[in-house]
Design a protein around this motif. Structure first.
Motif, mmCIF file in Angstrom:
data_model
loop_
_atom_site.group_PDB
_atom_site.id
_atom_site.type_symbol
_atom_site.label_atom_id
_atom_site.label_comp_id
_atom_site.label_asym_id
_atom_site.label_seq_id
_atom_site.Cartn_x
_atom_site.Cartn_y
_atom_site.Cartn_z
ATOM 1 N N LEU A 299 60.463 -47.366 -30.756
ATOM 2 C CA LEU A 299 59.242 -47.743 -31.352
ATOM 3 C C LEU A 299 59.120 -49.757 -30.983
ATOM 4 O O LEU A 299 59.663 -50.198 -31.363
ATOM 5 N N PRO A 300 57.675 -49.864 -30.039
ATOM 6 C CA PRO A 300 57.349 -51.274 -29.973
ATOM 7 C C PRO A 300 56.348 -51.937 -31.002
ATOM 8 O O PRO A 300 56.336 -50.567 -31.988
ATOM 9 N N PRO A 301 56.542 -53.493 -31.562
ATOM 10 C CA PRO A 301 55.987 -53.471 -32.937
ATOM 11 C C PRO A 301 54.773 -52.478 -33.377
ATOM 12 O O PRO A 301 54.624 -52.394 -34.313
ATOM 13 N N ALA A 302 53.867 -52.505 -32.527
ATOM 14 C CA ALA A 302 52.800 -52.365 -32.807
ATOM 15 C C ALA A 302 52.134 -50.508 -33.137
ATOM 16 O O ALA A 302 52.354 -50.800 -34.472
ATOM 17 N N GLU A 303 53.282 -50.058 -32.344
ATOM 18 C CA GLU A 303 53.444 -48.351 -32.955
ATOM 19 C C GLU A 303 54.356 -48.596 -34.037
ATOM 20 O O GLU A 303 54.204 -47.720 -35.046
ATOM 21 N N ALA A 304 55.424 -49.206 -34.604
ATOM 22 C CA ALA A 304 56.248 -49.567 -35.844
ATOM 23 C C ALA A 304 55.486 -49.033 -36.766
ATOM 24 O O ALA A 304 55.741 -48.674 -37.814
ATOM 25 N N ARG A 305 54.531 -50.488 -36.974
ATOM 26 C CA ARG A 305 53.567 -51.109 -37.479
ATOM 27 C C ARG A 305 52.487 -49.375 -37.980
ATOM 28 O O ARG A 305 52.741 -49.027 -39.082
ATOM 29 N N ALA A 306 52.403 -49.066 -37.022
ATOM 30 C CA ALA A 306 52.204 -47.468 -36.991
ATOM 31 C C ALA A 306 52.450 -46.380 -37.921
ATOM 32 O O ALA A 306 52.093 -45.790 -38.985
ATOM 33 N N TYR A 307 53.672 -46.027 -37.334
ATOM 34 C CA TYR A 307 55.093 -45.132 -38.568
ATOM 35 C C TYR A 307 54.160 -45.998 -39.614
ATOM 36 O O TYR A 307 54.734 -44.851 -40.067
ATOM 37 N N ARG A 308 54.901 -47.375 -39.936
ATOM 38 C CA ARG A 308 55.044 -47.265 -41.059
ATOM 39 C C ARG A 308 53.844 -47.056 -42.395
ATOM 40 O O ARG A 308 53.984 -46.310 -42.998
ATOM 41 N N GLU A 336 45.879 -44.054 -29.364
ATOM 42 C CA GLU A 336 47.284 -43.885 -27.412
ATOM 43 C C GLU A 336 48.555 -44.708 -28.618
ATOM 44 O O GLU A 336 49.076 -44.187 -28.016
ATOM 45 N N MET A 337 48.068 -45.393 -29.703
ATOM 46 C CA MET A 337 49.654 -45.148 -30.631
ATOM 47 C C MET A 337 50.216 -43.494 -31.663
ATOM 48 O O MET A 337 51.164 -43.537 -31.325
ATOM 49 N N LEU A 338 49.182 -42.640 -31.850
ATOM 50 C CA LEU A 338 49.863 -41.616 -32.650
ATOM 51 C C LEU A 338 50.492 -41.376 -31.185
ATOM 52 O O LEU A 338 51.413 -40.433 -31.282
ATOM 53 N N ALA A 339 49.802 -41.169 -29.692
ATOM 54 C CA ALA A 339 50.434 -40.755 -28.458
ATOM 55 C C ALA A 339 51.757 -40.938 -29.073
ATOM 56 O O ALA A 339 53.212 -40.574 -27.705
ATOM 57 N N GLU A 340 52.213 -42.244 -28.929
ATOM 58 C CA GLU A 340 53.200 -42.732 -28.570
ATOM 59 C C GLU A 340 54.345 -42.390 -29.516
ATOM 60 O O GLU A 340 55.497 -42.121 -29.511
ATOM 61 N N LEU A 341 53.932 -41.867 -30.720
ATOM 62 C CA LEU A 341 54.614 -41.677 -31.992
ATOM 63 C C LEU A 341 54.349 -40.258 -31.681
ATOM 64 O O LEU A 341 56.140 -39.663 -31.614
#
Length: 702
Positions: A299-308, A336-341
């Motif tokens: 995951l890119p940083p923003a998506e990694a934070r969202a996941y955490r 957008e972040m949820l779509a990537e996750l």
């Protein structure tokens, strides 16, 4: 079987095996040994049924159905089996391939596309090379571009009846490059990614989900497979749910249980807290943690934070708006972040709701402890509590116009308006029910005492009218603790009284009366007329149910006196209408019809004008009973209307009362058969409510 493909070049040397001759690489000769047919590849690994495969009956049947349709329509079939890591996609695909391989006269090809590989996904160039070798082509190295290999693959498979299993695909393009053109071909793709582009090309999707509980328990029991280990069904169930019924986790957990003297003690130790993932290892490998970590590290940083931060969410399912609040960002950015996750297999989606598997949620929480500060995590949870409180308030004002203590209601707008407003509000609250209840616990854990009791206030009408006894009691115990911590007597009186209402709804009348008396005393001491009036009114309900109508009427009269003497004029009409409803109902029950009628009619007029359909139906019910007792012609149609409203508004306790009275009216009208059906409906619904009350009582005892 396809014919060899010839070019203008020739090969005069002896042929020892299949040959690819390249004059120019765009023009090829494929020759097979001594003119024999090209080989029929069968590259399937061992059948999963020999090493622990079970269930997947639905998925296998759906694959059979889709194959049959494709055959009937003489078209190729491509099916994607999406699912989270460890859910059993590969085993499902291989099991089906073993079942149907004899239907594919030209063979079976299997490739690992390496979507989860640490070295990155396999290239179509390499996979095509392997397929061509399996199809009998030598000197594949002469084909130096993907297009050259694809052209030959398409030529060789143009009319062949082939089954391809493409395991662990990473992208839609990766799959598209490997699809044979034959109308008799079938391709099964497994992936943890959202291959959305494939879905736009008529490709079928058969999702692979975690097991149902019974299959999860059976799989775990088989994994234990040791007669010396006594199986504890309750402990196995607890562990299976903690594993989220994920097949990989179930197998590992079962293996870890093998040979233990006490399953229960092991389960209690590993399930509590976040330590489960660290215990799901076998032969030194943390298998479940490993598949989660591979996804997370991509995951890119923003998506990694969202996941955490999703690891902090108190429930496994959530809306985009809730995630936006958790992350402190806009809904657009959150989506957008949820779509990537979702794309990388860390989230599932159902309609406009996202969900995360419990084990992934534990992994996300663990990752967050290492990467995020305590303050950042607390701030995220505070934003989430704020979101759920706002959500509840906006729907509470649709359900009821009662007076609230929280000043936050001064700026609240109704979430819905119009004739469908109440249904929509209930739908929203039903959808978020578990998250709203969890928000109370989160607020308490953060010491947000104001938010705890205000959430209880906002959820009360919904929980009470929907007969959610357990939810109401659980939340309001926290609400009482919050009020006590704040030292706010008015809030404490409200929380205690509402807690008593939950006990009353659960038919614990004795304890309910104790709580109403406590609330009344607190209200008297602090001079809170509203709380005193409410507690007095509720005590009347206890007397009414106990078969003491005169005591009930006395309480209602005292309640009315408080309203008239101590309420501001603008706050009197609604509680006086409620008095008319309650007193009128009791007066009907004791045959004082002339006294009851004006009280009920006045109450009905108020609730009709105020748009309170639930309370209007509650008034119509004793009016219908009055008609029934006095020989009026309107009783039966009125009861049918009232029952429809209670059913629509999901007020099940009131449905039971209406069904019983309707059955009596039908008997009186000579329709015994329909009366029997209505009585059976009432009995069935009462049994459901009884089980809920028993469960609520058990929860409180524990």
């Amino acid at each position: 079987m396809s014919e060899p493909v010839w070019s203008n070049n020739s090969n005069s040397a002896p042929v020892h095996g299949n040959v690819v001759q390249a004059g120019r690489v765009e023009r090829l000769i494929v020759q097979s040994r001594d003119g024999a047919e090209l080989p029929v590849p069968r590259t399937l690994p061992r059948d999963p049924r020999h090493h622990g495969f079970r269930n997947r009956v639905v998925e296998l049947a759906e694959l059979d159905r889709l194959r049959g349709l494709a055959n009937d329509e003489q078209r190729p079939l491509t099916v994607v089996l999406p699912g989270m890591p460890g859910v059993g996609k590969t085993m499902t695909a291989l099991r089906w391939a073993h079942q149907v391989q004899d239907e594919f006269s030209d063979g079976v090809l299997v490739a690992d596309l390496g979507g989860a590989s640490p070295t990155g996904p396999a290239s179509p160039f390499d996979v095509l090379g392997a397929f061509l070798r399996d199809l009998g082509v030598t000197a594949v190295g002469a084909l130096t571009t993907e297009r050259e290999r694809a052209n030959l693959f398409h030529t060789l498979t143009a009319h062949r009846e082939l089954l391809l299993v493409l395991d662990d695909a990473a992208t839609s393009r990766q799959v598209e490059a490997l699809l044979p053109p034959s109308p008799r071909s079938c391709v099964v793709v497994t992936t943890r990614y959202a291959l959305d582009l494939l879905g736009q090309q008529g490709v079928e999707h058969v999702p692979v989900e975690p097991f149902h509980l019974n299959d999860a328990l059976a799989l775990m029991s088989e994994a234990v497979a040791n007669p010396e280990t006594p199986l504890d069904p309750a402990a196995l169930r607890k562990l299976a749910e903690a594993c989220g019924r994920l097949p990989l986790a179930l197998r590992v957990a079962g293996a870890r249980l093998r040979g233990r003297s006490s399953i229960e003690s092991f389960v209690d130790r590993v399930v509590e807290g976040s330590g489960l993932l660290t215990h799901l290892h076998f032969d030194g490998e943390r298998l479940v943690h490993g598949v989660s970590e591979v996804c997370y590290q991509e995951l890119p940083p923003a998506e990694a934070r969202a996941y955490r931060f999703l690891g902090l969410h108190p429930g496994p399912e959530f809306s985009v708006a809730a995630v936006a609040a958790l992350l402190g960002t806009s809904e657009f950015d959150a989506e957008e972040m949820l779509a990537e996750l979702r794309r990388v297999g860390l989230l599932g989606v159902s309609g406009d709701r996202y969900r995360i598997h419990p084990l992934l949620q534990r992994h996300a929480e663990d990752a967050g402890r290492d990467a995020d500060t305590v303050a950042d995590r607390a701030a995220a949870l505070t934003r989430l509590v704020e979101h759920y409180h706002s959500f509840a308030m906006a729907r509470d004002v649709v359900l009821s116009s009662r007076r609230r203590l929280s000043t936050r209601y001064d700026s609240v707008s109704a979430a819905h308006t119009g004739p469908e407003a109440r249904r929509k509000a209930l739908d929203g609250l039903d959808t978020e029910r578990l998250n709203l209840l969890a928000a109370v616990r989160v607020a308490e854990s953060l010491g947000l005492h104001d938010r705890v009791w205000q959430l209880c206030e906002s959820l009360f009408t919904y929980q009470f009218d929907r007969d959610l006894f357990g939810d109401l009691l659980d939340a309001h115990l926290a609400g009482i603790r919050a009020a006590e911590a704040l030292g706010d007597a008015a809030v404490l009186a409200r929380m205690v009284s509402q807690y008593g209402s939950g006990l009353f709804a659960a038919h614990d009348d004795a304890e309910a009366r104790v709580q109403f008396e406590r609330a009344r005393r607190i209200a008297v001491e602090c001079g809170d007329a509203l709380a005193e009036q409410s507690a007095t009114e509720w005590t009347g309900f206890v007397h009414e149910r106990a078969g003491a109508p005169e005591s009930a009427l006395e309480c209602f009269e005292r309640s009315r006196a408080i309203i008239r003497s101590r309420f501001a004029p603008e706050h009197r009409p609604r509680p006086l209408a409620l008095y008319g409803l309650n007193a009128g109902r009791v007066l009907v029950s004791v045959g004082r019809y002339d006294e009851a009628r004006p009280e009920l009619l006045a109450a009905a007029e108020f609730f009709r004008t105020n748009g309170e359909r639930g309370n209007l139906a509650k008034v119509e019910l004793p009016l219908a009973e009055l008609e029934l007792r006095t020989g009026g012609a309107d009783a039966l149609p009125r009861l049918e209307r009232v029952l429809a409203v209670f059913a629509e508004l999901r007020m099940r306790s009131w449905q039971v009362t209406a069904l019983e009275l309707l059955a009596e009216a039908l008997d009186g009208a000579g329709n015994a058969e329909k009366a029997l059906l209505r009585r059976q409906e009432a009995t069935d619904l009462a049994l459901v409510l009884g089980r809920q009350r028993a469960a609520a009582g058990s929860d409180q005892d524990s």
